[in-house]
Design a protein around this motif. Sequence first.
Motif, mmCIF file in Angstrom:
data_model
loop_
_atom_site.group_PDB
_atom_site.id
_atom_site.type_symbol
_atom_site.label_atom_id
_atom_site.label_comp_id
_atom_site.label_asym_id
_atom_site.label_seq_id
_atom_site.Cartn_x
_atom_site.Cartn_y
_atom_site.Cartn_z
ATOM 1 N N SER A 6 0.870 -1.186 0.000
ATOM 2 C CA SER A 6 0.000 0.000 0.000
ATOM 3 C C SER A 6 0.912 1.243 0.000
ATOM 4 C CB SER A 6 -0.887 -0.039 1.253
ATOM 5 O OG SER A 6 -1.773 1.044 1.276
ATOM 6 N N PRO A 7 1.648 1.432 -1.113
ATOM 7 C CA PRO A 7 2.784 2.363 -1.089
ATOM 8 C C PRO A 7 2.443 3.830 -0.873
ATOM 9 C CG PRO A 7 2.487 1.394 -3.284
ATOM 10 C CD PRO A 7 1.503 0.720 -2.390
ATOM 11 N N ARG A 8 1.173 4.191 -0.978
ATOM 12 C CA ARG A 8 0.834 5.607 -0.752
ATOM 13 C C ARG A 8 0.470 5.908 0.708
ATOM 14 N NH1 ARG A 8 -1.610 6.233 -6.319
ATOM 15 N NH2 ARG A 8 -3.580 5.508 -5.490
ATOM 16 N N THR A 9 0.386 4.854 1.513
ATOM 17 C CA THR A 9 -0.065 5.032 2.905
ATOM 18 C C THR A 9 1.117 5.356 3.824
ATOM 19 O OG1 THR A 9 -1.746 3.384 2.433
ATOM 20 C CG2 THR A 9 -1.405 3.932 4.752
ATOM 21 N N GLY A 10 0.885 6.268 4.750
ATOM 22 C CA GLY A 10 1.927 6.656 5.701
ATOM 23 C C GLY A 10 1.599 6.207 7.113
ATOM 24 N N VAL A 11 2.618 5.756 7.832
ATOM 25 C CA VAL A 11 2.458 5.422 9.257
ATOM 26 C C VAL A 11 3.582 6.104 10.038
ATOM 27 C CG1 VAL A 11 2.508 3.581 10.989
ATOM 28 C CG2 VAL A 11 1.366 3.182 8.799
ATOM 29 N N LEU A 12 3.205 6.901 11.019
ATOM 30 C CA LEU A 12 4.176 7.475 11.953
ATOM 31 C C LEU A 12 4.047 6.732 13.277
ATOM 32 C CD1 LEU A 12 6.128 9.645 13.179
ATOM 33 C CD2 LEU A 12 4.059 10.953 13.745
ATOM 34 N N ILE A 13 5.135 6.168 13.748
ATOM 35 C CA ILE A 13 5.169 5.604 15.102
ATOM 36 C C ILE A 13 6.067 6.509 15.933
ATOM 37 C CG2 ILE A 13 5.852 3.648 16.547
ATOM 38 C CD1 ILE A 13 5.503 1.846 14.075
ATOM 39 N N ALA A 14 5.536 7.033 17.027
ATOM 40 C CA ALA A 14 6.350 7.900 17.882
ATOM 41 C C ALA A 14 6.380 7.313 19.295
ATOM 42 C CB ALA A 14 5.780 9.309 17.918
ATOM 43 N N PRO A 15 7.540 6.857 19.769
ATOM 44 C CA PRO A 15 7.606 6.361 21.149
ATOM 45 C C PRO A 15 7.143 7.419 22.138
ATOM 46 C CG PRO A 15 9.623 5.807 19.960
ATOM 47 C CD PRO A 15 8.823 6.705 19.061
ATOM 48 N N ASN A 16 7.314 8.686 21.763
ATOM 49 C CA ASN A 16 6.838 9.755 22.643
ATOM 50 C C ASN A 16 6.499 10.983 21.791
ATOM 51 O OD1 ASN A 16 6.621 11.789 24.769
ATOM 52 N ND2 ASN A 16 7.546 10.223 26.071
ATOM 53 N N PHE A 17 5.327 11.564 22.008
ATOM 54 C CA PHE A 17 4.890 12.721 21.215
ATOM 55 C C PHE A 17 5.225 14.048 21.875
ATOM 56 C CE2 PHE A 17 1.930 9.563 19.345
ATOM 57 C CZ PHE A 17 2.179 9.805 18.014
ATOM 58 N N SER A 18 5.782 14.040 23.078
ATOM 59 C CA SER A 18 6.036 15.334 23.725
ATOM 60 C C SER A 18 7.388 15.880 23.265
ATOM 61 C CB SER A 18 5.982 15.210 25.252
ATOM 62 O OG SER A 18 7.248 14.902 25.758
ATOM 63 N N ILE A 19 7.430 17.173 23.004
ATOM 64 C CA ILE A 19 8.644 17.789 22.469
ATOM 65 C C ILE A 19 9.819 17.623 23.441
ATOM 66 C CG2 ILE A 19 7.912 20.093 23.286
ATOM 67 C CD1 ILE A 19 10.025 19.485 20.159
ATOM 68 N N GLY A 20 9.528 17.726 24.743
ATOM 69 C CA GLY A 20 10.599 17.603 25.735
ATOM 70 C C GLY A 20 11.213 16.215 25.730
ATOM 71 N N ALA A 21 10.375 15.195 25.550
ATOM 72 C CA ALA A 21 10.899 13.829 25.530
ATOM 73 C C ALA A 21 11.706 13.579 24.264
ATOM 74 C CB ALA A 21 9.750 12.837 25.636
ATOM 75 N N VAL A 22 11.234 14.133 23.146
ATOM 76 C CA VAL A 22 11.983 13.964 21.890
ATOM 77 C C VAL A 22 13.357 14.628 22.032
ATOM 78 C CG1 VAL A 22 12.022 14.522 19.416
ATOM 79 C CG2 VAL A 22 9.883 13.817 20.498
ATOM 80 N N LEU A 23 13.379 15.812 22.643
ATOM 81 C CA LEU A 23 14.660 16.509 22.841
ATOM 82 C C LEU A 23 15.551 15.762 23.838
ATOM 83 C CD1 LEU A 23 13.478 20.227 22.820
ATOM 84 C CD2 LEU A 23 14.891 19.079 21.101
#
Length: 250
Positions: free
Chosen positions: A97-114
């Motif tokens: 299904s090459p047009r489909t996108g999936v984002l997996i984020a272990p954490n959505f908070s900006i502070g955790a990503v940083l």
Amino acid sequence: MSKLRVAVLGAKGRIGSEAVRAVEAAEDMELVAALGSGDKLETLVETGAQIAVELTTPASVMGNLDFCVRHGIHAVVGTTGWTDERLAQLNTSLAASPRTGVLIAPNFSIGAVLTMKFAEIAAPYFESVEVVELHHPNKVDAPSGTATRTAQLIAAARERASSSPQPDATVTALDGARGANVDGVPVHAVRLRGLLAHQEVLLGGEGETLTIRHDSLHHSSFMPGILLGVRRVVDTPGLTFGLEHFLDLN
Ligand SMILES: NC(=O)C1=CN([C@@H]2O[C@H](COP(=O)(O)OP(=O)(O)OC[C@H]3O[C@@H](n4cnc5c(N)ncnc54)[C@H](O)[C@@H]3O)[C@@H](O)[C@H]2O)C=CC1
Ligand SMILES: O=C(O)C1=N[C@H](C(=O)O)C[C@H](O)C1
């Protein structure tokens, strides 16, 4: 401009119920479905959902994503429990299904990503590094997805820098006393009433330590990241792992 048609899976859960409110409040989005355990996934097709926000359990996420990808519904995933095998399975579905996108984020908070980014930068400069995650006692998985990802990023950074193995003279220990071993990085999980989601990365070198700490004090901390993910995933086919890719941090 037409609004993004968004569904939330796990809509009655701690983070799912907050996501329902955030999508309802977003001017460029319409909440078309809010599904809980036992609700029919066909509702996603019937309501014309373009994006599913998946916030359920490690036991449910693979089935839900399989349905979404087969129906060309993009997904923004916060649910934890990801392994190499699960990611490979998801990539196989996405290839069909090459047009489909999936984002997996272990954490959505900006502070955790940083926190993850800062830890990755700092890790090669210190002899020792350990991760401590602290969560509410209703959490079903340990260590957290965020801590696991943090440890993986630390280990990869140390390997790229040819860092020496960490010093540790422990010869005898009770099971679990040194935490879980994630790619050589000890990860410790605390479960405590009163907490929500917190993490410390402890780094130690000769005569100094550095502590990088992040605290999510409310589920609202995850909402800007989820809404960003919804807006970006529709134009990002394939699998994206980590919100940092949508924050131009890489
Ligand atoms: N990536 C991130 O930033 C964050 C991720 N999480 C993760 O999100 C997940 C959910 O966390 P919580 O909301 O605290 O758990 P929760 O237990 O409060 O909510 C999960 C909900 O999903 C429902 N559910 C189970 N199977 C389902 C299915 N097949 N279809 C629809 N609904 C289903 C349950 O009935 C429950 O209401 C966990 O894996 C957690 O680690 C939580 C917070 C932030
Ligand atoms: O279950 C939670 O609460 C959280 N889960 C995610 C994880 O396992 O990392 C994100 C955040 O820590 C909150």
